[in-house]
Design an enzyme around this catalytic site. Structure first.
Site, PDB file in Angstrom:
ATOM      1  N   ASP A 117    -121.289  20.143  83.456  1.00  0.00           N
ATOM      2  CA  ASP A 117    -120.065  20.916  83.583  1.00  0.00           C
ATOM      3  C   ASP A 117    -119.381  20.910  82.218  1.00  0.00           C
ATOM      4  OD1 ASP A 117    -117.724  22.074  84.908  1.00  0.00           O
ATOM      5  OD2 ASP A 117    -118.507  21.117  86.719  1.00  0.00           O
ATOM      6  N   ASP A 219    -116.473  25.792  83.382  1.00  0.00           N
ATOM      7  CA  ASP A 219    -115.297  25.765  84.250  1.00  0.00           C
ATOM      8  C   ASP A 219    -114.337  26.908  83.892  1.00  0.00           C
ATOM      9  OD1 ASP A 219    -113.880  23.935  86.236  1.00  0.00           O
ATOM     10  OD2 ASP A 219    -112.353  24.011  84.665  1.00  0.00           O
ATOM     11  N   GLU A 282    -117.939  29.902  85.862  1.00  0.00           N
ATOM     12  CA  GLU A 282    -117.152  29.856  87.101  1.00  0.00           C
ATOM     13  C   GLU A 282    -116.097  30.966  87.042  1.00  0.00           C
ATOM     14  OE1 GLU A 282    -114.118  27.169  89.824  1.00  0.00           O
ATOM     15  OE2 GLU A 282    -114.041  27.130  87.648  1.00  0.00           O
ATOM     16  N   HIS A 343    -117.321  22.247  95.384  1.00  0.00           N
ATOM     17  CA  HIS A 343    -116.361  21.160  95.581  1.00  0.00           C
ATOM     18  C   HIS A 343    -114.915  21.639  95.709  1.00  0.00           C
ATOM     19  CE1 HIS A 343    -116.322  22.238  91.415  1.00  0.00           C
ATOM     20  NE2 HIS A 343    -115.230  21.529  91.225  1.00  0.00           N
ATOM     21  N   ASP A 344    -114.692  22.944  95.554  1.00  0.00           N
ATOM     22  CA  ASP A 344    -113.335  23.475  95.669  1.00  0.00           C
ATOM     23  C   ASP A 344    -113.090  24.213  96.981  1.00  0.00           C
ATOM     24  OD1 ASP A 344    -112.643  22.625  93.057  1.00  0.00           O
ATOM     25  OD2 ASP A 344    -113.547  24.432  92.196  1.00  0.00           O
TER      26      ASP A 344
HETATM   27  C1  GLC Z   1    -112.330  24.525  88.412  1.00  0.00           C
HETATM   28  C2  GLC Z   1    -112.943  23.329  89.103  1.00  0.00           C
HETATM   29  C3  GLC Z   1    -111.881  22.640  89.893  1.00  0.00           C
HETATM   30  C4  GLC Z   1    -110.812  22.178  88.937  1.00  0.00           C
HETATM   31  C5  GLC Z   1    -110.269  23.342  88.123  1.00  0.00           C
HETATM   32  C6  GLC Z   1    -109.474  22.863  86.965  1.00  0.00           C
HETATM   33  O1  GLC Z   1    -111.904  25.483  89.302  1.00  0.00           O
HETATM   34  O2  GLC Z   1    -114.029  23.732  89.871  1.00  0.00           O
HETATM   35  O3  GLC Z   1    -112.390  21.558  90.621  1.00  0.00           O
HETATM   36  O4  GLC Z   1    -109.779  21.561  89.638  1.00  0.00           O
HETATM   37  O5  GLC Z   1    -111.310  24.117  87.571  1.00  0.00           O
HETATM   38  O6  GLC Z   1    -110.304  22.287  85.999  1.00  0.00           O
END
Ligand code: GLC
Length: 548
Positions: A117, A219, A282, A343-344
């Site tokens: 990541d 991310d 992402e 995970h979100d």
């Molecule tokens: C992304 C991650 C998430 C995190 C956010 C801030 O969306 O997947 O888990 O809280 O970024 O870094």
């Protein structure tokens, strides 16, 4: 009369590369590990690298090709590792750099790939870069973050909101300015217009790529550049009660800015300094915006994450439409991908129910495009209710929806704490782990795990499924149906997304074949002649007989 518009035809021909030209991240399957929750190697209650190492044989048995690890770097853990204080160090909770190197070596030895990541949009507020930046207005790193004077009325510079709730600007008493944080105030956003920031982060990428990691999941890549004039975001006319406070606005000026593509291309340039690495972005955007992240001439992200299966209501007609819209929107030469959970987001088995989650698995693993699986979904793990006092996710603590329920420890076996740890697990486990775990499901041909494993094996074995063309097949009501084809071998996938039994017997399209995979394994081998009866929540993959 036959409606020619509904007769299946391959719509993907122009983007299909010549045989033999496919890369691992096109042919393969990605498995996301949330390291805190996969396996605890030192029994402190938090998963770690040694734990992952000890479970690689499972991932190999399952048949996945690549592992993506959520952040393992030094971090005060305000956002469980998405707040990084040293981009090139492993957090001691997860182990040491030697542990990491050992893991990487072993993953490679087993013929798999490892994706890390990368969190370039923001650092931790404890990162030395930010500590310097906030120390004074004339510090050389002041411009590495987004500092702004107050508005004339003394308030924040504009109306931008934090994804995690509240305003996205934090007042710094000492230097008399605000700094911007799209997420927590402990996660200040870096200034990606500053060439030194660009170089520093590109060097972070080189550090890990040089060690041999096979790629990055980047991310919130669509956040990295903000409007140069910091214009106010407009209100969201579709905002309704129950949506998150962040959704009150359309983030028109704080995300997805035209200049972001220069940064994406810059990152891609670094990936291309190494061979066969993958860059995944992402990105939560509608399809037409998402596909721009492939970049001009596909010089952007290899795989802008496609979250349609997460964000859309689980309704056959909506999903079928989205698949076709996505297929149609893909730029020539780009490669599709599909994600069912992460995970979100609430877990798939919780969103659609246990029975329908089997259909979802069949969908994910038979669509055209690289699938990403979230750990535990393959055993049907569900969101685990967390007692209020035990909530730890900052999004939940700030009044939003807590993400703890989808981050609970992997259920390995029926021993204490499901074999995840002998310590006190950082999040409680599901109450049902004694019945629902890897060990129990491995032996049961009717289990979710067995279904996933069969789907993965079939996808791997059949070029039609991992690199073949896609074409929609006629379907209505609760049915989603499509064809996958490669070099004359054709599969018809028919999925019932509803609870009622259905009959699939389309007028416009006759089929003959044999069920090679079913969400109910007992149907495998059944011969079909233009008529398929499906129970509620049932799906099958049919190998079609060649037309005479
Ligand atoms: C992304 C991650 C998430 C995190 C956010 C801030 O969306 O997947 O888990 O809280 O970024 O870094």
């Amino acid at each position: 009369m036959t409606n020619s518009a509904t007769v299946p035809h391959p719509i993907t021909a122009p983007v299909t590369p010549a045989p033999g030209n496919y890369l691992w991240w096109q042919e393969g399957i990605i498995y996301q590990i949330y390291p805190r929750s996969f396996m605890d190697g030192n029994n402190d209650g938090v998963g770690d690298l040694k734990g992952i190492l000890s479970r690689l044989d499972y991932l190999q048995w399952l048949g996945v090709d690549a592992i993506w690890l959520s952040p393992i770097f030094s971090s005060p853990m305000a956002d469980f590792g998405y707040d990084i204080s040293d981009y090139t160090a492993v957090h001691p909770l997860f182990g040491t750099m030697e542990d990491f190197e050992r893991l990487l070596e072993e993953v490679h030895r087993l013929g798999m790939k490892l994706i890390l990541d990368l969190v370039p949009n923001h650092s931790s507020g404890q990162h030395p870069w930010f500590l310097e930046s906030r120390s004074s207005r004339d510090n050389p790193k002041r411009d590495w973050y987004l500092w702004q004077n107050p508005a004339p009325d003394g308030g924040p510079p504009n109306n931008w909101l934090s994804v995690f709730g509240g305003l996205a600007w934090e007042w710094d008493e000492k230097t008399g300015q605000y700094y911007y944080h799209a997420f927590l105030k402990e996660q200040p956003d870096l200034n990606w217009r500053n060439p030194e920031v660009q170089q520093a982060m590109l060097d972070v990428m080189r550090f890990w790529l040089g060690k041999g990691v096979d790629g990055f999941r980047v991310d919130v890549i669509y956040h990295v550049i903000k409007d140069a004039q910091l214009r106010n975001n407009p209100p969201n006319p579709d905002y309704r009660q129950g949506m998150s406070a962040y959704d009150q606005q359309i983030p028109a000026y704080s995300t997805d800015q035209p200049e972001v593509h220069e940064i994406v291309a810059m990152m891609r340039g670094v990936m291309d300094e190494y061979s066969e690495r993958v860059m995944i972005g992402e990105i939560y955007l509608p399809i037409h915006r998402l596909v721009t992240y492939y970049g001009e001439n596909n010089r952007g992200a290899h795989l802008p994450f496609n979250f349609q299966l997460i964000v859309l209501p689980w309704k056959a007609r909506e999903i079928a439409l989205a698949i076709d819209q996505y297929e149609g929107a893909l730029p020539g030469g780009s490669w599709p991908n599909w994600v069912l959970g992460n995970h979100d987001q609430p877990r798939i088995a919780t969103r659609v129910g246990k029975a329908q989650a089997r259909v979802a698995a069949a969908l994910l693993l038979t669509l055209r495009g690289t699938p990403t699986l979230y750990y535990g979904d393959e055993t049907g793990m569900r969101d685990v209710p967390i007692p209020p006092g035990q909530m730890v996710d900052p999004q939940g603590l700030n009044g939003g929806e807590s993400r703890d329920p989808q981050r609970t420890p992997m259920q390995w076996d029926s021993s204490d704490n499901a074999g995840f740890t002998t310590g006190e697990p950082w999040l409680p486990l599901s109450e049902n782990y004694k019945e629902e775990n890897v060990e129990v499901q491995r032996e049961d041909p009717a289990s979710m795990l067995s279904l996933y494993r069969r789907l993965i094996a079939l996808r791997r074995a059949e070029p039609a499924l991992h690199i073949g063309d896609y074409a929609p097949a006629p379907a209505d009501g609760d049915i989603v149906a499509y064809l996958r084809e490669r070099e004359g071998k054709r599969f018809l996938v028919v999925l019932n997304m509803g609870e009622q039994p259905v009959e699939y017997k389309p007028e416009q399209f006759r089929f003959n074949g044999r069920i090679v995979l079913g969400t109910d394994h007992r149907r495998e081998g059944e011969e079909l002649h233009h008529c398929l009866k499906l129970s509620g929540n049932e799906g099958v993959v049919i190998e079609l007989r060649a037309e005479k």
